[in-house]
Structures are given as C-alpha cells and as structure tokens.
Scaffold this motif. Structure first.
Motif, PDB file in Angstrom:
ATOM      1  N   ALA A 102       0.801  -1.135  -0.071  1.00  0.00           N
ATOM      2  CA  ALA A 102       0.062  -0.198   0.161  1.00  0.00           C
ATOM      3  C   ALA A 102       0.822   1.375   0.006  1.00  0.00           C
ATOM      4  O   ALA A 102       0.609   1.938  -0.604  1.00  0.00           O
ATOM      5  CB  ALA A 102      -0.778  -0.082   0.990  1.00  0.00           C
ATOM      6  N   HIS A 103       1.897   1.294   0.774  1.00  0.00           N
ATOM      7  CA  HIS A 103       2.845   2.515   0.778  1.00  0.00           C
ATOM      8  C   HIS A 103       3.625   2.541  -0.353  1.00  0.00           C
ATOM      9  O   HIS A 103       3.596   3.674  -1.004  1.00  0.00           O
ATOM     10  CB  HIS A 103       3.705   2.485   1.938  1.00  0.00           C
ATOM     11  CG  HIS A 103       3.061   2.367   3.494  1.00  0.00           C
ATOM     12  ND1 HIS A 103       2.627   3.780   3.776  1.00  0.00           N
ATOM     13  CD2 HIS A 103       2.995   1.636   4.445  1.00  0.00           C
ATOM     14  CE1 HIS A 103       2.104   3.568   5.071  1.00  0.00           C
ATOM     15  NE2 HIS A 103       2.250   2.492   5.212  1.00  0.00           N
ATOM     16  N   GLU A 104       4.073   1.481  -1.043  1.00  0.00           N
ATOM     17  CA  GLU A 104       4.810   1.798  -2.367  1.00  0.00           C
ATOM     18  C   GLU A 104       3.818   2.316  -3.295  1.00  0.00           C
ATOM     19  O   GLU A 104       4.121   3.069  -4.096  1.00  0.00           O
ATOM     20  CB  GLU A 104       4.930   0.207  -2.632  1.00  0.00           C
ATOM     21  CG  GLU A 104       6.347  -0.186  -1.838  1.00  0.00           C
ATOM     22  CD  GLU A 104       6.503  -1.937  -2.415  1.00  0.00           C
ATOM     23  OE1 GLU A 104       5.983  -2.439  -3.226  1.00  0.00           O
ATOM     24  OE2 GLU A 104       7.565  -2.270  -1.985  1.00  0.00           O
ATOM     25  N   LEU A 105       2.555   1.845  -3.419  1.00  0.00           N
ATOM     26  CA  LEU A 105       1.549   2.360  -4.239  1.00  0.00           C
ATOM     27  C   LEU A 105       1.129   3.829  -4.219  1.00  0.00           C
ATOM     28  O   LEU A 105       1.174   4.505  -5.183  1.00  0.00           O
ATOM     29  CB  LEU A 105       0.049   1.636  -4.322  1.00  0.00           C
ATOM     30  CG  LEU A 105       0.131  -0.010  -4.704  1.00  0.00           C
ATOM     31  CD1 LEU A 105      -1.082  -0.677  -4.608  1.00  0.00           C
ATOM     32  CD2 LEU A 105       0.571  -0.079  -6.294  1.00  0.00           C
ATOM     33  N   TRP A 106       1.181   4.361  -2.766  1.00  0.00           N
ATOM     34  CA  TRP A 106       0.989   5.784  -2.547  1.00  0.00           C
ATOM     35  C   TRP A 106       2.028   6.517  -2.957  1.00  0.00           C
ATOM     36  O   TRP A 106       2.113   7.584  -3.753  1.00  0.00           O
ATOM     37  CB  TRP A 106       0.525   5.934  -1.209  1.00  0.00           C
ATOM     38  CG  TRP A 106      -0.936   5.851  -0.894  1.00  0.00           C
ATOM     39  CD1 TRP A 106      -1.868   6.738  -1.548  1.00  0.00           C
ATOM     40  CD2 TRP A 106      -1.634   5.274   0.191  1.00  0.00           C
ATOM     41  NE1 TRP A 106      -2.918   6.420  -1.007  1.00  0.00           N
ATOM     42  CE2 TRP A 106      -2.745   5.470   0.227  1.00  0.00           C
ATOM     43  CE3 TRP A 106      -0.860   4.572   1.389  1.00  0.00           C
ATOM     44  CZ2 TRP A 106      -3.949   5.282   1.129  1.00  0.00           C
ATOM     45  CZ3 TRP A 106      -2.067   4.019   2.188  1.00  0.00           C
ATOM     46  CH2 TRP A 106      -3.313   4.332   2.006  1.00  0.00           C
ATOM     47  N   GLU A 107       3.300   6.025  -2.737  1.00  0.00           N
ATOM     48  CA  GLU A 107       4.627   6.696  -3.351  1.00  0.00           C
ATOM     49  C   GLU A 107       4.632   6.785  -4.955  1.00  0.00           C
ATOM     50  O   GLU A 107       4.733   7.932  -5.586  1.00  0.00           O
ATOM     51  CB  GLU A 107       5.691   5.906  -2.697  1.00  0.00           C
ATOM     52  CG  GLU A 107       6.076   6.285  -1.364  1.00  0.00           C
ATOM     53  CD  GLU A 107       7.081   5.305  -0.835  1.00  0.00           C
ATOM     54  OE1 GLU A 107       7.747   4.751  -1.683  1.00  0.00           O
ATOM     55  OE2 GLU A 107       7.224   5.046   0.268  1.00  0.00           O
ATOM     56  N   MET A 108       4.165   5.562  -5.406  1.00  0.00           N
ATOM     57  CA  MET A 108       3.965   5.577  -6.899  1.00  0.00           C
ATOM     58  C   MET A 108       2.962   6.851  -7.321  1.00  0.00           C
ATOM     59  O   MET A 108       3.309   7.420  -8.514  1.00  0.00           O
ATOM     60  CB  MET A 108       3.648   4.188  -7.504  1.00  0.00           C
ATOM     61  CG  MET A 108       3.515   4.045  -8.892  1.00  0.00           C
ATOM     62  SD  MET A 108       3.022   2.417  -9.200  1.00  0.00           S
ATOM     63  CE  MET A 108       3.155   2.645 -10.981  1.00  0.00           C
ATOM     64  N   ALA A 109       1.827   6.882  -6.797  1.00  0.00           N
ATOM     65  CA  ALA A 109       0.903   7.882  -7.115  1.00  0.00           C
ATOM     66  C   ALA A 109       1.424   9.057  -6.947  1.00  0.00           C
ATOM     67  O   ALA A 109       0.973  10.138  -7.932  1.00  0.00           O
ATOM     68  CB  ALA A 109      -0.499   7.555  -6.353  1.00  0.00           C
ATOM     69  N   GLU A 110       2.195   9.301  -5.866  1.00  0.00           N
ATOM     70  CA  GLU A 110       2.809  10.851  -5.667  1.00  0.00           C
ATOM     71  C   GLU A 110       3.783  11.128  -6.904  1.00  0.00           C
ATOM     72  O   GLU A 110       3.690  12.360  -7.330  1.00  0.00           O
ATOM     73  CB  GLU A 110       3.426  10.586  -4.410  1.00  0.00           C
ATOM     74  CG  GLU A 110       3.520  12.312  -3.658  1.00  0.00           C
ATOM     75  CD  GLU A 110       3.790  12.077  -2.288  1.00  0.00           C
ATOM     76  OE1 GLU A 110       4.844  12.896  -2.050  1.00  0.00           O
ATOM     77  OE2 GLU A 110       3.471  11.437  -1.348  1.00  0.00           O
ATOM     78  N   LYS A 111       4.493  10.130  -7.232  1.00  0.00           N
ATOM     79  CA  LYS A 111       5.540  10.479  -8.151  1.00  0.00           C
ATOM     80  C   LYS A 111       5.031  10.570  -9.422  1.00  0.00           C
ATOM     81  O   LYS A 111       5.567  11.557 -10.264  1.00  0.00           O
ATOM     82  CB  LYS A 111       6.524   9.267  -8.300  1.00  0.00           C
ATOM     83  CG  LYS A 111       7.445   9.231  -7.208  1.00  0.00           C
ATOM     84  CD  LYS A 111       8.340   7.832  -7.397  1.00  0.00           C
ATOM     85  CE  LYS A 111       9.349   7.808  -5.974  1.00  0.00           C
ATOM     86  NZ  LYS A 111      10.088   6.367  -6.026  1.00  0.00           N
ATOM     87  N   LYS A 112       3.719  10.156  -9.818  1.00  0.00           N
ATOM     88  CA  LYS A 112       2.931  10.116 -10.862  1.00  0.00           C
ATOM     89  C   LYS A 112       2.159  11.494 -11.100  1.00  0.00           C
ATOM     90  O   LYS A 112       1.524  11.882 -12.080  1.00  0.00           O
ATOM     91  CB  LYS A 112       2.194   8.750 -11.302  1.00  0.00           C
ATOM     92  CG  LYS A 112       3.143   7.744 -11.619  1.00  0.00           C
ATOM     93  CD  LYS A 112       3.571   7.732 -13.016  1.00  0.00           C
ATOM     94  CE  LYS A 112       4.303   6.377 -13.330  1.00  0.00           C
ATOM     95  NZ  LYS A 112       4.885   6.322 -14.985  1.00  0.00           N
ATOM     96  N   ASP A 113       2.001  11.890  -9.661  1.00  0.00           N
ATOM     97  CA  ASP A 113       1.077  13.185  -9.810  1.00  0.00           C
ATOM     98  C   ASP A 113      -0.383  12.775  -9.946  1.00  0.00           C
ATOM     99  O   ASP A 113      -1.027  13.553 -10.474  1.00  0.00           O
ATOM    100  CB  ASP A 113       1.647  14.457 -10.500  1.00  0.00           C
ATOM    101  CG  ASP A 113       0.888  15.710 -10.030  1.00  0.00           C
ATOM    102  OD1 ASP A 113       0.561  15.891  -8.961  1.00  0.00           O
ATOM    103  OD2 ASP A 113       0.527  16.659 -10.670  1.00  0.00           O
ATOM    104  N   LYS A 114      -0.479  11.761  -9.576  1.00  0.00           N
ATOM    105  CA  LYS A 114      -2.138  11.148  -9.718  1.00  0.00           C
ATOM    106  C   LYS A 114      -2.802  10.888  -8.247  1.00  0.00           C
ATOM    107  O   LYS A 114      -2.093  10.704  -7.352  1.00  0.00           O
ATOM    108  CB  LYS A 114      -2.091   9.892 -10.538  1.00  0.00           C
ATOM    109  CG  LYS A 114      -1.481   9.824 -11.938  1.00  0.00           C
ATOM    110  CD  LYS A 114      -2.347  11.053 -12.651  1.00  0.00           C
ATOM    111  CE  LYS A 114      -1.748  11.266 -13.828  1.00  0.00           C
ATOM    112  NZ  LYS A 114      -2.412  12.417 -14.643  1.00  0.00           N
TER     113      LYS A 114
END
Length: 205
Positions: A102-114
C-alpha cells in the motif's frame, strides 16, 4: 467531463456502473463520463455501458480515471497498471494485501502526480455515523463485534482476516489503534465452515 472506466463487475462494480450511468442531480458524478467497463468474463453491454479490453482502457486518452472493483488479491497489480498508464485510481477497500504494498502504491501515485483513493463505503453510511456518535466520549471497557458471511475463495480474497478487514477498520476508526493479543481459526471442511476469532486491546488497555 472526466473519462472513467470500471474494472470488475461484481456487486460493487455493477453499483459503480449504475451510479455513473445515472448520476444524482447536482452531484460530482455528473462530471464523470463512463467510457466502458473491463471484465475477464464476456458481457457485451451492461446498462448501455460497453465492455472494453484492459489494454484499450490503459491506452485510451479519453479515460483519465479507473474505478477498481475486483477481488482483493488483484487490486495491487491493477492499481500499478493504471498508475503507470497515467490514470487516477479509486479502489475498493482494502487497497492491497500488505501495508508495504500500500505504501509503495501511494508513493508511486505521488511520483506520477495522480490521485490514489481508497474507498471504504461502509464508513459513510448513516448507520455507521450513528454508531460513531453513540460511542463518542465513552471509554471502551469490553465489547464484541460478530459478523457472518459465506466462505470466500482465499485465492481471490486473501487470508480470512482480509475478508473481515473492512469490519476491523470500524473498530480502529471508533477506538483508535488496536493491538492483536490472540487469534485462532477453526475450519470444518465437510460443513464448508470457517471461523476466525481475534482479541484486540486498545492503547489504554
């Protein structure tokens, strides 16, 4: 209009399709346009919504957001695919089968600005809001939460604790962080019966 796709057509997915096709007047849903739904099964159309392939949903420039309503185990992979494709994601609770994922996915969304939004619809019901009012300001001495349901396919839903994690979230929301003090599981395969019993302790014991 904001282009959307629904992934998965179980109970939650069908409700999403229904609500997107018939939005409540003056609600934010009026600004969402459903371009179709994705399913492993072949349906053709549902309520005038057309079935599209996962590849088309990921590639489409008209689709900006995905509503993920598949079984728990596939949430993580599906979220990753749509974030990689540059789409916003709304996913039914739970988002993944581990906090690490879950934390990895949230970090990924943040990097993608989504936006990556996890929706736990039960916490928005009038019944739950009333329950929250009733326990506000009170000290929990002891209590029991008992719920039943049909036996789920663990290959799709994950370990039984995930079948009930939505209810466990009630307790955390109502009483704060909890610590597991014991847990046991009883199975009777001949009767297709399974029971998990868990004891928790609040921060003030």
């Amino acid at each position: 209009m904001f282009g959307t796709v629904v992934v998965g057509v179980g109970i939650a997915g069908l409700a999403r399709i229904r609500d997107l096709m018939n939005p409540m007047p003056s609600s934010p849903s009026e600004h969402l346009k459903l371009f179709g739904f994705v399913s492993r099964r072949s349906f053709g159309n549902i309520n005038e919504a057309k079935q599209i392939s996962l590849e088309d949903a990921l590639r489409s420039k008209e689709i900006q957001a995905a509503f993920i309503s598949t079984e728990n185990r596939s949430h993580e992979e599906t979220i990753r695919m749509f974030l990689e494709a540059g789409k916003h994601v709304l996913v039914e609770y739970p988002m993944a089968l581990s906090a690490k994922a879950a934390h990895e996915l949230w970090e990924m969304a943040e990097k993608k600005d989504k936006v990556l939004h996890v929706e736990h619809i039960e916490l928005l019901t009038e019944e739950y809001k009333q329950l929250k009012k009733e326990v506000a300001g009170k000290d929990l001495v002891k209590g029991t939460l008992h719920f039943t349901g049909h036996v789920l396919d663990e290959n799709k839903t994950g370990f039984p604790a995930f079948s009930g994690i939505a209810r466990l979230t009630w307790l955390v929301d109502l009483f704060g962080d909890l610590t597991v003090t014991s847990a046991s599981r009883e199975k009777q395969k001949d009767k297709n019966y399974s029971r998990m019993t868990v004891h928790f302790q609040t921060a003030n014991k």
